[in-house]
Design a protein around this motif. Structure first.
Motif, PDB file in Angstrom:
ATOM      1  N   PRO A 133       0.815  -1.216   0.000  1.00  0.00           N
ATOM      2  CA  PRO A 133       0.000   0.000   0.000  1.00  0.00           C
ATOM      3  C   PRO A 133       0.850   1.268   0.000  1.00  0.00           C
ATOM      4  N   ALA A 134       0.220   2.374  -0.329  1.00  0.00           N
ATOM      5  CA  ALA A 134       0.861   3.680  -0.201  1.00  0.00           C
ATOM      6  C   ALA A 134       0.639   4.242   1.190  1.00  0.00           C
ATOM      7  N   LEU A 135      -0.382   3.714   1.891  1.00  0.00           N
ATOM      8  CA  LEU A 135      -0.800   4.241   3.190  1.00  0.00           C
ATOM      9  C   LEU A 135      -1.151   3.095   4.123  1.00  0.00           C
ATOM     10  N   ILE A 136      -0.655   3.174   5.367  1.00  0.00           N
ATOM     11  CA  ILE A 136      -1.045   2.236   6.413  1.00  0.00           C
ATOM     12  C   ILE A 136      -1.804   2.995   7.492  1.00  0.00           C
ATOM     13  N   LEU A 137      -3.009   2.529   7.794  1.00  0.00           N
ATOM     14  CA  LEU A 137      -3.799   3.066   8.897  1.00  0.00           C
ATOM     15  C   LEU A 137      -3.729   2.051  10.033  1.00  0.00           C
ATOM     16  N   ALA A 138      -3.310   2.482  11.202  1.00  0.00           N
ATOM     17  CA  ALA A 138      -3.171   1.583  12.347  1.00  0.00           C
ATOM     18  C   ALA A 138      -4.070   2.076  13.477  1.00  0.00           C
ATOM     19  N   ASP A 139      -5.118   1.318  13.765  1.00  0.00           N
ATOM     20  CA  ASP A 139      -6.110   1.725  14.763  1.00  0.00           C
ATOM     21  C   ASP A 139      -5.770   1.110  16.117  1.00  0.00           C
ATOM     22  N   GLU A 140      -5.203   1.928  17.001  1.00  0.00           N
ATOM     23  CA  GLU A 140      -4.776   1.455  18.334  1.00  0.00           C
ATOM     24  C   GLU A 140      -3.979   0.155  18.210  1.00  0.00           C
ATOM     25  N   PRO A 141      -2.896   0.148  17.432  1.00  0.00           N
ATOM     26  CA  PRO A 141      -2.198  -1.102  17.131  1.00  0.00           C
ATOM     27  C   PRO A 141      -1.473  -1.743  18.307  1.00  0.00           C
ATOM     28  N   VAL A 142      -1.304  -1.015  19.414  1.00  0.00           N
ATOM     29  CA  VAL A 142      -0.566  -1.575  20.553  1.00  0.00           C
ATOM     30  C   VAL A 142      -1.399  -1.605  21.833  1.00  0.00           C
ATOM     31  N   ALA A 143      -2.695  -1.378  21.709  1.00  0.00           N
ATOM     32  CA  ALA A 143      -3.544  -1.260  22.897  1.00  0.00           C
ATOM     33  C   ALA A 143      -3.597  -2.531  23.725  1.00  0.00           C
ATOM     34  N   SER A 144      -3.440  -3.690  23.083  1.00  0.00           N
ATOM     35  CA  SER A 144      -3.554  -4.955  23.819  1.00  0.00           C
ATOM     36  C   SER A 144      -2.207  -5.615  24.088  1.00  0.00           C
ATOM     37  N   LEU A 145      -1.118  -4.833  23.969  1.00  0.00           N
ATOM     38  CA  LEU A 145       0.228  -5.400  24.115  1.00  0.00           C
ATOM     39  C   LEU A 145       0.929  -4.856  25.362  1.00  0.00           C
ATOM     40  N   ASP A 146       1.939  -5.582  25.833  1.00  0.00           N
ATOM     41  CA  ASP A 146       2.709  -5.133  26.988  1.00  0.00           C
ATOM     42  C   ASP A 146       3.630  -3.978  26.578  1.00  0.00           C
TER      43      ASP A 146
END
Length: 263
Positions: free
Chosen positions: A163-176
């Protein structure tokens, strides 16, 4: 050069809730942007609008010089990869097949139905797995991986989409915390080294300041800040504006986020 133009875009749901007030923004190619704000601020709504998962109540969205419409939604989605909070992998499938699904936008509908991929797609998928340092997990069942590894697979799937664009929606919310930094660093490297524009939503002030080139602060569906991490870090009153509730109180996570940001 602008990749995304958001022109007076708003979103009101059928129940009357105004998730996003009229908003105008431009996001440039190759930029790492964080949409920062507390839960319910409108961050996810904005990203879902950019990916066509939601339809604007007003205004227009232009991506790569094309207006986002129902007619060209599939074509534009091929240029927009999405990383979700809960990974959205098919747990019963192996890692390689999950990554190959990133190629489906480039295949016919019948090829998609039977998971039929040419040799070129496998080469791209192998490259994507190497890019996120998971080559050795290619034939493991996705559900057997740790949370951080699953998010890396999700990022590899997006990379396979090219892709030309990556959208990351709360990508680390469930990680330590340690894995949070690893995933954010990976997204930053993809932006800087691979030239892919990244727009990530976060509620963690420290991560936003550490990794973002540009921070857009949202509260109650309105943009209340748009600037650099350094500008935000030195202006606590703006941070308070981002995290202030409608009743005037500060979000319960504000003090913790501030302490982490300054540690």
């Amino acid at each position: 050069m602008s990749l995304i133009q958001i022109k007076q875009v708003s979103k009101r749901y059928e129940n009357g809730f105004q998730a996003l007030h009229p908003t105008t923004l431009t996001i440039n190619s190759g930029e790492f942007t964080v949409i920062l704000g507390p839960s319910g601020a409108g961050k996810s709504t904005l990203l879902r609008l950019l990916n066509g998962l939601e339809t604007p109540s007003s205004g227009e969205i232009i991506i790569a010089n094309s207006q986002l419409t129902k007619e060209n939604l599939r074509r534009l989605r091929a240029q927009v990869g999405m990383v979700f909070q809960q990974f959205n992998l098919v747990g019963r499938l192996n890692v390689m097949t999950n990554v190959l699904t990133g190629r489906l936008y480039h295949r016919s509908w019948w090829e998609s139905l039977v998971y039929l991929f040419p040799k070129k797609d496998y080469e791209i998928a192998h490259w994507a797995l190497a890019r996120v340092d998971l080559t050795e997990k290619a034939w493991n069942r996705a559900s057997r991986l740790s949370g951080g590894q699953q998010q890396r697979v999700a990022i590899a799937r997006v990379l396979a989409q090219q892709p030309a664009l990556i959208l990351a929606d709360e990508p680390v919310a469930s990680l330590d915390p340690v894995t949070c930094e690893e995933i954010m660093k990976l997204l930053q490297e993809i932006c800087q080294k691979d030239g892919v524009t990244v727009v990530a939503s976060l509620h963690q002030v420290g991560l936003a300041i550490q990794f973002a080139e540009r921070i857009i602060g949202i509260n109650q569906g309105r943009v209340v800040f748009d600037g650099t991490a350094a500008e935000l870090f030195h202006q606590q009153e703006i941070l308070e504006t981002i995290y202030r509730r409608a009743d005037g109180s500060l979000d319960e996570n504000f003090n913790m986020e501030m302490a982490l940001a300054k540690s």
